[in-house]
Design a protein around this motif. Structure first.
Motif, PDB file in Angstrom:
ATOM      1  N   PHE A 468       3.560  40.036 -17.068  1.00  0.00           N
ATOM      2  CA  PHE A 468       4.730  39.554 -16.335  1.00  0.00           C
ATOM      3  C   PHE A 468       4.783  40.167 -14.925  1.00  0.00           C
ATOM      4  CE2 PHE A 468       7.008  38.782 -20.578  1.00  0.00           C
ATOM      5  CZ  PHE A 468       6.571  37.477 -20.579  1.00  0.00           C
ATOM      6  N   ALA A 469       4.276  41.390 -14.781  1.00  0.00           N
ATOM      7  CA  ALA A 469       4.252  41.991 -13.444  1.00  0.00           C
ATOM      8  C   ALA A 469       3.349  41.189 -12.519  1.00  0.00           C
ATOM      9  CB  ALA A 469       3.780  43.445 -13.547  1.00  0.00           C
ATOM     10  N   ARG A 470       2.189  40.802 -13.065  1.00  0.00           N
ATOM     11  CA  ARG A 470       1.288  39.970 -12.247  1.00  0.00           C
ATOM     12  C   ARG A 470       1.937  38.612 -11.961  1.00  0.00           C
ATOM     13  NH1 ARG A 470      -2.356  42.436 -15.910  1.00  0.00           N
ATOM     14  NH2 ARG A 470      -2.291  40.614 -17.250  1.00  0.00           N
ATOM     15  N   ASP A 471       2.575  38.014 -13.005  1.00  0.00           N
ATOM     16  CA  ASP A 471       3.231  36.716 -12.802  1.00  0.00           C
ATOM     17  C   ASP A 471       4.386  36.836 -11.812  1.00  0.00           C
ATOM     18  OD1 ASP A 471       1.475  35.749 -14.613  1.00  0.00           O
ATOM     19  OD2 ASP A 471       2.899  35.687 -16.306  1.00  0.00           O
ATOM     20  N   THR A 472       5.104  37.955 -11.831  1.00  0.00           N
ATOM     21  CA  THR A 472       6.244  38.141 -10.913  1.00  0.00           C
ATOM     22  C   THR A 472       5.772  38.195  -9.464  1.00  0.00           C
ATOM     23  OG1 THR A 472       7.471  39.313 -12.622  1.00  0.00           O
ATOM     24  CG2 THR A 472       8.181  39.633 -10.345  1.00  0.00           C
ATOM     25  N   ARG A 561      14.011  29.616  -9.562  1.00  0.00           N
ATOM     26  CA  ARG A 561      14.376  29.649 -10.983  1.00  0.00           C
ATOM     27  C   ARG A 561      13.252  30.242 -11.819  1.00  0.00           C
ATOM     28  NH1 ARG A 561      13.429  27.207 -15.450  1.00  0.00           N
ATOM     29  NH2 ARG A 561      11.881  25.845 -14.492  1.00  0.00           N
ATOM     30  N   ARG A 562      12.013  29.834 -11.533  1.00  0.00           N
ATOM     31  CA  ARG A 562      10.868  30.376 -12.280  1.00  0.00           C
ATOM     32  C   ARG A 562      10.723  31.875 -12.029  1.00  0.00           C
ATOM     33  NH1 ARG A 562       6.357  25.617 -11.063  1.00  0.00           N
ATOM     34  NH2 ARG A 562       7.403  23.965 -12.274  1.00  0.00           N
ATOM     35  N   LEU A 563      10.941  32.307 -10.752  1.00  0.00           N
ATOM     36  CA  LEU A 563      10.865  33.735 -10.446  1.00  0.00           C
ATOM     37  C   LEU A 563      11.925  34.501 -11.245  1.00  0.00           C
ATOM     38  CD1 LEU A 563       9.830  36.140  -8.818  1.00  0.00           C
ATOM     39  CD2 LEU A 563      11.386  35.480  -6.955  1.00  0.00           C
ATOM     40  N   GLY A 564      13.136  33.936 -11.354  1.00  0.00           N
ATOM     41  CA  GLY A 564      14.182  34.597 -12.127  1.00  0.00           C
ATOM     42  C   GLY A 564      13.810  34.698 -13.601  1.00  0.00           C
ATOM     43  N   VAL A 565      13.210  33.628 -14.147  1.00  0.00           N
ATOM     44  CA  VAL A 565      12.796  33.656 -15.550  1.00  0.00           C
ATOM     45  C   VAL A 565      11.749  34.744 -15.773  1.00  0.00           C
ATOM     46  CG1 VAL A 565      11.648  32.349 -17.358  1.00  0.00           C
ATOM     47  CG2 VAL A 565      13.381  31.245 -15.948  1.00  0.00           C
ATOM     48  N   ALA A 569      11.997  38.238 -18.028  1.00  0.00           N
ATOM     49  CA  ALA A 569      11.011  38.589 -19.058  1.00  0.00           C
ATOM     50  C   ALA A 569      10.389  39.945 -18.763  1.00  0.00           C
ATOM     51  CB  ALA A 569       9.938  37.511 -19.123  1.00  0.00           C
ATOM     52  N   LEU A 570      10.089  40.243 -17.452  1.00  0.00           N
ATOM     53  CA  LEU A 570       9.513  41.536 -17.070  1.00  0.00           C
ATOM     54  C   LEU A 570      10.490  42.665 -17.376  1.00  0.00           C
ATOM     55  CD1 LEU A 570       7.379  43.299 -15.713  1.00  0.00           C
ATOM     56  CD2 LEU A 570       8.384  42.688 -13.486  1.00  0.00           C
ATOM     57  N   ALA A 571      11.757  42.469 -17.068  1.00  0.00           N
ATOM     58  CA  ALA A 571      12.749  43.513 -17.331  1.00  0.00           C
ATOM     59  C   ALA A 571      12.860  43.795 -18.825  1.00  0.00           C
ATOM     60  CB  ALA A 571      14.107  43.092 -16.767  1.00  0.00           C
ATOM     61  N   ALA A 572      12.854  42.715 -19.624  1.00  0.00           N
ATOM     62  CA  ALA A 572      12.943  42.909 -21.075  1.00  0.00           C
ATOM     63  C   ALA A 572      11.719  43.650 -21.601  1.00  0.00           C
ATOM     64  CB  ALA A 572      13.083  41.553 -21.773  1.00  0.00           C
TER      65      ALA A 572
END
Length: 1000
Positions: A468-472, A561-565, A569-572
């Protein structure tokens, strides 16, 4: 219906909250809603419609890309419309919130909120608002019932769209019918037409079905009648008139012809029956004579055969007489044969019995042999006690062997138990140690399992955290690029829009035509139109820039919106995994997994160790119990063995005296039993042989005496004359048969009828039978013809009756079909009686259109200074149907012409008059609901000053009925003439409304 207040938030072009006070605007009776093109004038009317019906007008609702939410609204501001109005004497407040995408309260992105609605009513007595409903459906039904009109009717009656009525004036009858049908809800009359057509088809199908059944019965009657009727059945199709009468007429002809044929067949059968009776009588007489002649001839032949067998009959009689005499000697012969057979058998038994005896008894008689048998039996009786002792000695021997075998078995068990018990303590300690070790391993595995699952979960979360870090990072880069692109596109669009607004005069000037009024100032003179410069931006370029901005903004919103999603997920994942590196978590999880597997493998033998320990304990108890049982059995065996030895010694001494020279008491007893049996048998055989010899001597004497008395010289002669049962029955049967045959022949030859018939000529039976067969065949033919004629009459009567029933049943159905077909033709406009070919729905709509034309004419004459009058026309247009024609009568020429010939300005005020007239008629149709607020949309730019004054006078006169009329227009001259105004001003941040009342 009167509007009081309208609040608009984030709707259409309005980014914030805008309020409209209709009470203030309505005090002047006539108010103006104006503003530049695209500012949102029509959106105010859309808000009114949406508040009432939950939907905007249909024409605008079908636009591509139309959304209710304002693009200028803040993300957290919800779209809402609140309308306060009075209808049917009730003051209501309707609030509508369409669905919208709001920012999430936690994290980034948006979530969709459902649509909501509220309906409240003001209670004057309590001076408070009361909640009525929050259901979309209930609110819609309540508003529709109170207004008495649907959304389409409301948009046509309250929000008067001039463009629609201009097209209505120029439309054909079909288009007018569709619009009027929606407004006046005349579909029920169309349903009546449809129902009548369906009923006509149904009754026609039933009539055709009944006619088809009637024709089928006619064909069946033709088949039943055959070729007796020269006229063919009626050649008509189902549904044709006169079919029933033709079928019934032809059936009557067929029935009468069939009855005539039946009468002729009955007469022919009666004659054939008489002829057959006469030939049957002759045939019976000839048959009787032939029978008697055959009987006499047969009797003569039988008498001749009896004469040929007379000698044999006399010999048989003689043999039967000797056999009857020999039957008196037969008992003595049987008795002598029986005695001789018994004597031979007894002598044979005596010889066999003497051979089995010792030589010392060879000449002994029956008494001596019997005495020797009694002596042997007495000695055998004395051995019974010794036999019992011998059996008891055998039992004691077997008991001693059994005791010895049990002793050996117990010794083996005792030694095995002692050997096993010697190792018990060591075995118990070993098993106890295994159980304790397995228990410790199990406990350790449970502790490791509690640590393993969280470690695995943290490892999975860490891997997701890394992904998720890479995706973020990637989503953040895309969102930044998309937002920058959207910002650039928006700036470009606003620049183009500003440039176009600056050069809008040149664009409007390009559409000016000499002699036609200007859309802005209304002047037909164009002295100095603006010119386009080299960098002019047209409408198409602005729209392309707007479309590019909207597409880029949508893409930026989607990327955000995708960045927020992804961030959520990264925070969780980070909250669950922590900051520990993934590799370190993987090593820890792997080490825990290995230790858990080792502990689980070590602890897996706990159950087996416990079972083995329990089995070993049971085995120890069993071994100890076995030792105790063996000790008890050993003591019991010693006592039992001593008693057995003492009893055996006593019995052996007794048996030695009883056996004698034999091997055993049983052998000695068997010798005595056999000797006694042989002596007894021999004594009996000698006695029987002596008795049978005496009986044989007596039988010989009686046989000789019986043969002499019966007339035979010797007993052998009497025996030869005897006949066995079979020979006797056969001989008697032959004698009886000869006697019966002789009596029968004599009786036949003595009959007078038979003798008289024999003297007559030979009877011709074949000729008589041929004559009878011919008469019978004729009778069968006539009977068959009569039966066929009767069946034909019966079938024709049955089918005629059924046809008559069908005709009577179809009569009311035919009448119904004629009536329904006539009504359906009239309603559909296809009947010859409907001269104008006008459908039922068109007829009803024509009446409504006539009312509308009359109501519109009142205002049209005033707008046109008495020149024009709208009239309704029933004339047919070409091959189409009539009923919805609309003409205008020109008072200057006195002629009636089509409304399509009106000019632009004339079309406007004609359509306005038509719209106002239609509003009055629809209001009356809706149950007299009062419409206190009306809106008229555009079209005033096509009027000259004088006509505009007349139109405004007409609109101003509506105040006489306590109405307020809102004019939607951007014509500048109206701002001077109408003082109450509602201005819509557009800007970069959205449109706003400015209200000016009469006092201003």
């Amino acid at each position: 219906m009167r509007l009081h207040r309208l609040d608009i938030t984030a709707f259409g072009p309005f980014g914030g909250t805008q309020s409209v006070d209709f009470d203030e605007l309505s005090t002047a009776g006539l108010f103006l809603l104006h503003g530049p093109t695209g500012a949102g004038k029509t959106s105010v009317l859309d808000a009114v419609c949406y508040a009432l019906y939950g939907a905007v007008p249909g024409a605008r609702q079908s636009g591509q890309g139309l959304t209710l939410r304002s693009d200028h609204a803040a993300p957290a501001t919800r779209t809402e419309i609140t309308l306060e109005l009075t209808v049917a004497g009730r003051r209501l407040e309707v609030t509508r919130q369409p669905p919208w995408a709001r920012p999430k309260k936690r994290g980034t992105g948006t979530t969709t909120e459902k649509a909501q609605s509220w309906l409240r009513e003001y209670e004057a007595s309590a001076a408070t608002w009361k909640d009525l409903s929050r259901s979309h459906q209930e609110i819609g039904e309540e508003i529709t019932q109170l207004l008495g009109m649907s959304r389409e009717q409301f948009c046509q009656v309250v929000l008067l769209p001039q463009g629609d009525f201009a097209r209505f004036l120029r439309a054909d009858a079909e288009a007018r019918g569709k619009l009027l049908g929606r407004l006046f809800d005349t579909h029920r009359f169309a349903e009546v037409e449809k129902r009548l057509a369906e009923r006509r088809r149904a009754t026609e199908a039933e009539v055709r079905e009944g006619d088809a059944a009637l024709l089928a019965d006619a064909h069946r009657m033709q088949q039943a009648a055959g070729d007796i009727v020269e006229v063919s059945p009626p050649d008509l199709a189902p549904g044709e008139p006169g079919l029933a009468d033709a079928v019934l007429t032809w059936a009557a002809v067929a029935r009468s012809t069939a009855r005539e044929r039946l009468t002729l067949a009955h007469t022919a059968r009666t004659a054939a029956e008489s002829a057959q009776a006469a030939t049957d009588r002759v045939l019976d007489d000839v048959r009787e004579v032939a029978r008697l002649q055959r009987r006499f001839t047969e009797a003569r032949e039988r008498a001749a055969r009896l004469a040929e067998r007379a000698d044999a009959h006399r010999e048989a009689q003689t043999r039967m007489e000797r056999a009857r005499k020999a039957e008196t000697v037969a008992p003595a012969l049987d008795l002598r044969d029986t005695a001789e057979s018994e004597h031979r058998s007894a002598a044979t038994d005596e010889a066999r019995a003497r051979l089995a005896l010792p030589d010392s008894y060879a000449g002994a008689g029956a008494p001596g042999l019997a005495a020797a048998a009694r002596k042997a039996a007495e000695e055998l009786g004395g051995l019974e006690s010794a036999r019992r002792a011998e059996r008891r000695l055998g039992e004691l021997t077997r008991e001693r062997a059994s005791l010895d075998r049990q002793e050996r078995e117990d010794e083996d068990v005792r030694q095995d138990a002692e050997s096993w018990l010697a190792t018990w303590e060591a075995t118990r300690a070993e098993l106890q140690a295994r159980i304790e070790s397995a228990q410790e391993a199990t406990t350790r595995a449970e502790q490791l399992a509690e640590r393993r699952d969280p470690a695995q979960a943290r490892l999975r979360a860490a891997r997701q955290r890394d992904q998720f870090a890479r995706d973020t990072d990637a989503a953040h880069a895309r969102a930044l690029a998309a937002r920058e692109h959207a910002t650039d596109a928006r700036v470009h669009w606003l620049d183009l829009k500003e440039q176009r607004l600056q050069g809008i005069a040149a664009e409007l000037a390009a559409g000016l035509v000499d002699g036609e009024p200007c859309a802005v100032c209304g002047s037909s003179a164009h002295p100095a139109p603006a010119r386009k410069d080299a960098g002019h931006v047209d409408r198409e370029a602005e729209e392309r820039a707007l479309a590019a901005y909207q597409s880029a903004d949508e893409q930026a919103t989607e990327d955000e919106r995708r960045l927020g999603v992804v961030r959520e997920a990264l925070a969780a994942a980070s909250a669950e995994a922590g900051d520990t590196p993934t590799a370190q978590l993987a090593e820890q999880a792997e080490e825990l997994e290995l230790r858990y597997a080792e502990a689980r493998a070590a602890g897996s033998g706990l159950h087996a160790a416990r079972e083995r320990f329990a089995q070993a304990g049971l085995e120890h108890e069993r071994r100890v119990a076995a030792q105790q049982e063996i000790a008890l059995r050993s003591a019991a065996r010693v006592s039992h063995r001593d008693r057995n030895d003492r009893e055996r010694a006593s019995l052996e001494e007794e048996l030695a005296q009883a056996r004698g020279a034999a091997d055993s008491v049983a052998a000695r007893a068997a010798q005595l039993e056999r000797q006694a049996a042989l002596l007894t048998e021999a004594a009996e055989a000698v006695r029987v042989a002596e008795d049978t010899a005496q009986r044989l001597k007596d039988a010989d004497a009686r046989l000789s005496d019986a043969a002499f008395r019966a007339g035979f010289d010797t007993p052998q002669a009497a025996a030869a004359a005897l006949l066995d049962d079979t020979a006797h029955r056969d001989l008697q049967r032959r004698l009886d048969a000869w006697q019966l045959e002789d009596s029968a022949v004599r009786a036949v030859l003595a009959e007078a009828d038979t003798a008289a018939a024999a003297e007559r000529p030979a009877a011709d039976l074949a000729a008589a039978e041929r004559a009878a067969e011919s008469a019978a065949r004729r009778l069968r033919e006539t009977a068959s013809a009569q039966d066929e004629a009767a069946r034909r009459c019966t079938e024709l009567d049955r089918l005629s009756t059924r046809a008559g029933t069908s005709v009577r049943r179809l009569a009311p159905l035919r009448e119904e079909f004629d009536r329904v077909a006539r009504l359906a033709g009239l309603a559909a406009g296809t009947s010859a009686e409907n001269e104008r070919k006008m459908r039922l729905e068109s007829y009803v709509l024509a009446a409504r259109l006539e009312q509308v034309a009359a109501a519109a004419t009142v205002r049209l004459q005033r707008m046109s200074s008495g020149r024009y009058t709208l009239v309704h026309s029933d004339d047919r247009a070409g091959r189409g149907r009539s009923g919805l024609g609309l003409h205008v009568v020109d008072a200057w020429t006195g002629r009636e012409r089509d409304t399509a010939t009106l000019s632009g300005g004339e079309t406007f005020f004609a359509s306005l008059a038509l719209a106002l007239g239609l509003a009055d008629v629809v209001t009356d149709e809706a149950g007299g609901v009062r419409l206190d607020t009306l809106f008229i949309d555009e079209g005033f730019g096509s009027l000259d000053d004088q006509t505009l004054d007349e139109v405004l006078d007409v609109l101003d006169s509506l105040r006489e009925r306590d109405r307020s009329v809102g004019i939607v227009s951007h014509v500048a001259d109206l701002r001077r003439r109408v003082h109450a105004q509602l201005e819509v001003v557009k800007g970069r941040t959205g449109s706003v409304v400015r209200q000016r009342g009469v006092q201003d």
